[in-house]
Design a protein around this motif. Structure first.
Motif, short mmCIF file in Angstrom:
data_model
loop_
_atom_site.label_atom_id
_atom_site.label_comp_id
_atom_site.label_asym_id
_atom_site.label_seq_id
_atom_site.Cartn_x
_atom_site.Cartn_y
_atom_site.Cartn_z
N LEU A 11 -98.24 -14.42 -70.11
CA LEU A 11 -98.21 -13.29 -71.04
C LEU A 11 -97.99 -13.76 -72.48
CD1 LEU A 11 -96.09 -10.70 -69.03
CD2 LEU A 11 -98.48 -10.43 -69.73
N ILE A 12 -97.05 -14.67 -72.66
CA ILE A 12 -96.75 -15.17 -74.01
C ILE A 12 -97.96 -15.89 -74.59
CG2 ILE A 12 -95.34 -16.86 -75.28
CD1 ILE A 12 -93.00 -16.02 -73.36
N ASN A 13 -98.63 -16.68 -73.76
CA ASN A 13 -99.85 -17.36 -74.25
C ASN A 13 -100.90 -16.35 -74.69
OD1 ASN A 13 -98.85 -19.93 -73.86
ND2 ASN A 13 -99.75 -20.14 -71.82
N GLU A 14 -101.09 -15.30 -73.88
CA GLU A 14 -102.08 -14.28 -74.24
C GLU A 14 -101.66 -13.52 -75.50
OE1 GLU A 14 -104.50 -10.44 -72.35
OE2 GLU A 14 -103.23 -11.67 -71.03
N ILE A 15 -100.38 -13.20 -75.60
CA ILE A 15 -99.88 -12.51 -76.79
C ILE A 15 -100.13 -13.37 -78.04
CG2 ILE A 15 -97.75 -11.77 -77.96
CD1 ILE A 15 -96.75 -10.90 -75.10
N ASN A 16 -99.84 -14.66 -77.94
CA ASN A 16 -100.06 -15.56 -79.08
C ASN A 16 -101.54 -15.64 -79.46
OD1 ASN A 16 -97.37 -16.20 -79.52
ND2 ASN A 16 -97.42 -17.96 -78.14
N GLN A 17 -102.40 -15.74 -78.46
CA GLN A 17 -103.84 -15.79 -78.74
C GLN A 17 -104.31 -14.50 -79.40
OE1 GLN A 17 -105.66 -16.64 -74.95
NE2 GLN A 17 -105.04 -18.80 -74.99
N ASN A 18 -103.85 -13.38 -78.89
CA ASN A 18 -104.23 -12.09 -79.48
C ASN A 18 -103.73 -11.98 -80.92
OD1 ASN A 18 -105.46 -11.31 -77.11
ND2 ASN A 18 -103.77 -10.02 -76.43
N HIS A 19 -102.53 -12.46 -81.14
CA HIS A 19 -101.96 -12.40 -82.49
C HIS A 19 -102.75 -13.28 -83.46
CE1 HIS A 19 -98.87 -11.82 -85.52
NE2 HIS A 19 -98.86 -13.14 -85.72
N GLU A 20 -103.10 -14.47 -83.00
CA GLU A 20 -103.86 -15.39 -83.86
C GLU A 20 -105.26 -14.88 -84.16
OE1 GLU A 20 -103.67 -19.18 -81.89
OE2 GLU A 20 -101.52 -19.40 -82.30
N SER A 21 -105.83 -14.12 -83.22
CA SER A 21 -107.19 -13.60 -83.43
C SER A 21 -107.22 -12.53 -84.52
CB SER A 21 -107.76 -13.03 -82.14
OG SER A 21 -107.22 -11.75 -81.87
N LYS A 22 -106.13 -11.83 -84.71
CA LYS A 22 -105.99 -10.75 -85.70
C LYS A 22 -107.02 -9.63 -85.51
CE LYS A 22 -104.10 -13.90 -89.14
NZ LYS A 22 -102.72 -13.80 -89.17
N MET A 23 -107.61 -9.58 -84.32
CA MET A 23 -108.56 -8.49 -84.02
C MET A 23 -107.77 -7.25 -83.64
SD MET A 23 -111.47 -10.62 -81.91
CE MET A 23 -112.37 -9.13 -81.53
N PRO A 24 -108.11 -6.10 -84.20
CA PRO A 24 -107.34 -4.87 -83.94
C PRO A 24 -107.18 -4.54 -82.45
CG PRO A 24 -108.88 -4.51 -85.73
CD PRO A 24 -109.18 -5.87 -85.18
N ASP A 25 -108.24 -4.71 -81.68
CA ASP A 25 -108.12 -4.41 -80.24
C ASP A 25 -107.12 -5.35 -79.55
OD1 ASP A 25 -109.95 -2.37 -80.48
OD2 ASP A 25 -111.65 -3.52 -79.66
N ASN A 26 -107.17 -6.61 -79.91
CA ASN A 26 -106.25 -7.59 -79.32
C ASN A 26 -104.81 -7.32 -79.75
OD1 ASN A 26 -108.43 -8.82 -78.10
ND2 ASN A 26 -108.48 -10.57 -79.48
N LEU A 27 -104.62 -6.97 -81.01
CA LEU A 27 -103.28 -6.66 -81.49
C LEU A 27 -102.73 -5.41 -80.81
CD1 LEU A 27 -103.71 -7.45 -85.30
CD2 LEU A 27 -102.55 -8.84 -83.57
N ALA A 28 -103.59 -4.43 -80.58
CA ALA A 28 -103.18 -3.22 -79.88
C ALA A 28 -102.81 -3.54 -78.43
CB ALA A 28 -104.28 -2.17 -79.94
N ARG A 29 -103.55 -4.45 -77.82
CA ARG A 29 -103.28 -4.85 -76.44
C ARG A 29 -101.91 -5.54 -76.34
NH1 ARG A 29 -104.40 -6.08 -71.45
NH2 ARG A 29 -104.49 -8.21 -70.65
N ASN A 30 -101.51 -6.19 -77.40
CA ASN A 30 -100.21 -6.88 -77.39
C ASN A 30 -99.04 -5.93 -77.16
OD1 ASN A 30 -101.14 -9.45 -77.61
ND2 ASN A 30 -100.48 -9.78 -79.72
N VAL A 31 -99.18 -4.70 -77.58
CA VAL A 31 -98.09 -3.72 -77.37
C VAL A 31 -97.78 -3.62 -75.88
CG1 VAL A 31 -97.40 -1.30 -77.62
CG2 VAL A 31 -98.62 -2.46 -79.49
#
Length: 111
Positions: A42-62
């Protein structure tokens, strides 16, 4: 004391208690390890989503962060259960030892 097992001290069912305790510890530690492994993913995915800065990925991080927090709560609960089980077993062992050895009680001298 160090290195003693719950079977020491003359308890008739000490070996059974050791086995039960070992099974409880093993089961809980396996559960904890599985949750921690999941948290690493989960932490790895959260970090990848954060680094991508894509709105959908950032929303998924919640949702991922909520899942991570719930997993951490589960680990805390498992450790609390382990602690309570261990304490309960040690108290039962202590009671069994004092019942088996009544002559080891300290008696107060008469006044």
């Amino acid at each position: 004391m160090e290195g003693e097992t719950l079977s020491s001290g003359g308890m008739g069912n000490g070996r059974q208690m050791d086995g039960k305790m070992a099974q409880t510890f093993q089961k809980n530690f396996v559960q904890v390890q599985n949750i921690l492994d999941q948290n690493r993913l989960l932490i790895n995915e959260i970090n990848q989503n954060h680094e991508s800065k894509m709105p959908d990925n950032l929303a998924r991080n919640v949702g991922l962060i909520r899942e991570l927090n719930n997993n951490i709560r589960r680990v805390v609960d498992l450790y609390a259960h382990l602690s309570a089980s261990f304490t309960k077993s040690m108290e039962a062992s202590s009671e069994g030892n004092s019942a088996a050895k009544p002559g080891h009680k300290r008696n107060r001298p008469p006044p």
